[in-house]
Write an enzyme that holds these catalytic residues in place. Structure first.
Site, mmCIF file in Angstrom:
data_model
loop_
_atom_site.group_PDB
_atom_site.id
_atom_site.type_symbol
_atom_site.label_atom_id
_atom_site.label_comp_id
_atom_site.label_asym_id
_atom_site.label_seq_id
_atom_site.Cartn_x
_atom_site.Cartn_y
_atom_site.Cartn_z
ATOM 1 N N GLY A 1 0.837 -1.261 -0.045
ATOM 2 C CA GLY A 1 -0.091 0.031 0.076
ATOM 3 C C GLY A 1 0.756 1.346 -0.216
ATOM 4 N N SER A 2 1.782 1.262 0.809
ATOM 5 C CA SER A 2 2.832 2.359 1.044
ATOM 6 C C SER A 2 3.361 2.683 -0.380
ATOM 7 C CB SER A 2 3.981 2.218 1.759
ATOM 8 O OG SER A 2 3.339 1.930 3.142
ATOM 9 N N ASN B 1 -7.774 4.146 8.777
ATOM 10 C CA ASN B 1 -7.333 2.880 9.289
ATOM 11 C C ASN B 1 -7.450 3.073 10.880
ATOM 12 O OD1 ASN B 1 -5.431 4.800 8.475
ATOM 13 N ND2 ASN B 1 -4.202 3.853 9.703
ATOM 14 N N HIS C 1 -2.047 -7.689 2.597
ATOM 15 C CA HIS C 1 -1.941 -8.184 4.146
ATOM 16 C C HIS C 1 -3.066 -7.544 4.938
ATOM 17 C CE1 HIS C 1 -0.006 -4.996 6.479
ATOM 18 N NE2 HIS C 1 0.356 -4.439 5.366
ATOM 19 N N THR D 1 11.818 -8.071 -11.139
ATOM 20 C CA THR D 1 11.092 -9.253 -10.986
ATOM 21 C C THR D 1 9.736 -9.680 -10.400
ATOM 22 O OG1 THR D 1 12.984 -10.380 -11.764
ATOM 23 C CG2 THR D 1 11.495 -11.889 -11.161
ATOM 24 N N CYS E 1 1.726 2.097 12.867
ATOM 25 C CA CYS E 1 2.831 2.949 12.556
ATOM 26 C C CYS E 1 3.130 4.068 13.554
ATOM 27 C CB CYS E 1 2.482 3.497 11.192
ATOM 28 S SG CYS E 1 1.477 2.512 10.301
HETATM 29 C C1 LIG Z 1 -1.683 -0.578 6.086
HETATM 30 C C2 LIG Z 1 -2.061 0.746 5.442
HETATM 31 C C3 LIG Z 1 -0.949 1.332 4.294
HETATM 32 C C4 LIG Z 1 0.279 0.742 4.114
HETATM 33 O O1 LIG Z 1 0.004 -0.613 3.622
HETATM 34 P P1 LIG Z 1 1.555 -1.280 3.458
HETATM 35 O O2 LIG Z 1 1.283 -2.611 2.723
HETATM 36 O O3 LIG Z 1 1.675 -1.981 4.847
HETATM 37 O O4 LIG Z 1 2.535 -0.461 2.828
HETATM 38 C C5 LIG Z 1 -1.642 2.554 3.632
HETATM 39 N N1 LIG Z 1 -2.773 2.979 4.067
HETATM 40 C C6 LIG Z 1 -3.439 2.485 4.918
HETATM 41 C C7 LIG Z 1 -4.896 3.043 4.987
HETATM 42 C C8 LIG Z 1 -3.100 1.360 5.764
HETATM 43 O O5 LIG Z 1 -4.267 0.819 6.673
#
Ligand SMILES: *Cc1c(COP(=O)(O)O)cnc(C)c1O
Length: 399
Positions: A74-75, A155, A205, A241, A328
């Protein structure tokens, strides 16, 4: 010594992988280990599996496979979306960006970077019910706005934002709309075409898939800027890859989540509502986030006179794995920017608790949490000099 059965209530931080996701990964780590870019037949089989996963994921969110780019999570997807839209804007002399004060740090910190490069970032106020309205977005859009980035669901406090309405406003005004849907994907019904979303981030995840893999959906015709240079993978937009085992696991997890979405949401939101009703009975407590438009699994409270960290440690001892603010921010002593953004004073923001549930939680888990949490809070308040001052009227209650 008897070991306590642990109740996992930290699914917004990460989820347990499903058997199906693990089983979908295994072949690509063992016999079918070939590189999807190799021209031999094993490579082509890997390529086919890669494209089948892309199609599955595209189907789940109403996109076309050509609009799906695999990222490390996500990041990375958030970073690439924001930097790409900013680059498009800069070419046209448009440097105004609209977002909210309670985005994930992957968005907030990227926006701070863009600010240093001369972009003007406007963060919408989320005070009323921990949410925003499409009208706020409409009022903020200017001639020089190049991007609106607003999360699908928060989140920490679980608010679900009016994404389809915001999408409509942005499309009408010709502004790129990105949404961080990491908490929503696999939990809420998403259709990028119907909701007029131009860019969307998701992460495996958070829906029982593997860690370190995610997706950036980018609507056809919007050029992406590379974060990583190298080979021509992902149509030249993301070198390296492909992590095929993780991609196959993500596709299996997302299709499972989408197939069972309504059933899971009904089950989890019933558990959530029992917790919210029960914990609301604790004196001087307050629910955080939108009470109506809310993620099925999110329970977030502030308790006056409590240190979040002490609460988490004691809950861990009695078998409850929860979180305070987001994973975080824990470990830092600053209160959560999300709780400050919804107007909680520093003192109260420190006493937060987030329980994030999944369909693996049970009614018995809720029974245990409703028995233990009030007990632990009473114990901690009993030891707090500040709380004693409030009880005798030397200090005011905030909640
Ligand atoms: C967990 C989360 C992310 C980050 O995702 P990762 O796959 O851990 O990098 C970004 N935005 C929100 C809203 C999240 O809950």
């Amino acid at each position: 010594m008897e070991t306590v059965k642990m109740i996992y209530a930290d699914n917004a931080a990460t989820t347990k992988m499903s058997r199906r996701a693990i089983e979908a990964m295994l072949p690509y780590m063992a016999d079918n280990f070939a590189n999807p870019s190799s021209l031999h037949s094993a490579g082509q089989r890997a390529k086919d599996a890669l494209e089948a996963s892309r199609e599955t994921i595209a189907d789940c969110i109403g996109a076309s496979p050509k609009e799906i780019y695999f990222t490390s999570g996500g990041s990375e997807a958030d970073n690439q979306a924001l930097l790409s839209a900013a680059a498009i804007g800069a070419k046209k002399g448009k440097k105004h960006i609209i977002s909210t004060a309670f985005e994930h740090h992957a968005v907030i910190h990227t926006l701070e970077k863009l600010e240093k490069q001369g972009f003007e970032v406007e963060l919408l106020d989320v005070h009323s019910h921990g949410n925003i309205s499409a009208e706020q977005v409409a009022a903020a859009i200017r001639e020089d706005t190049c991007l609106v980035s607003i999360m699908y669901a928060n989140n920490e406090i679980g608010s679900v934002l009016p994404i389809a309405d915001i999408g409509r406003v942005c499309r009408e005004r010709g502004v790129i709309f990105h949404t961080d849907a990491v908490q929503a994907a696999g939990h809420l019904k998403i259709n990028v075409a119907e909701e007029k979303i131009d860019m969307l981030s998701l992460s495996a995840h958070k829906f029982h898939g593997p860690k370190g893999i995610g997706v950036l959906y980018c609507r056809r015709g919007i050029p992406l800027t590379n974060l990583i240079e190298g080979g021509a993978q992902e149509r030249g937009k993301r070198a390296g890859t492909e992590n095929l085992p993780a991609i196959a696991g993500m596709a299996a997890a997302l299709s499972d989540a989408c197939d069972n979405l309504e059933k899971n949401a009904a089950k989890v939101s019933a558990l959530r509502d029992r917790l919210i009703v029960g914990l609301s009975k604790i004196p001087h407590s307050a629910l955080n986030g939108d009470p109506v438009n809310r993620l099925p699994g999110n329970v977030s409270f502030c308790f006056e006179g409590i240190e979040g960290e002490s609460l988490l440690l004691l809950l861990d001892e009695v078998g409850i794995e929860a979180s305070s603010g987001s994973a975080c921010t824990s470990g830092s002593l600053d209160p959560s920017h999300v709780l400050l953004a919804i107007g909680r004073p520093h003192e109260v923001a420190h006493g937060s608790l987030r329980l994030s549930l999944s369909e693996e939680n049970t009614d018995e888990d809720v029974d245990v949490m409703l028995r233990e949490i009030p007990r632990v809070i009473e114990y901690l308040r009993g030891m707090s000099p500040l709380w004693q001052d409030k009880l005798v009227g030397k200090k005011e209650f905030v909640l």
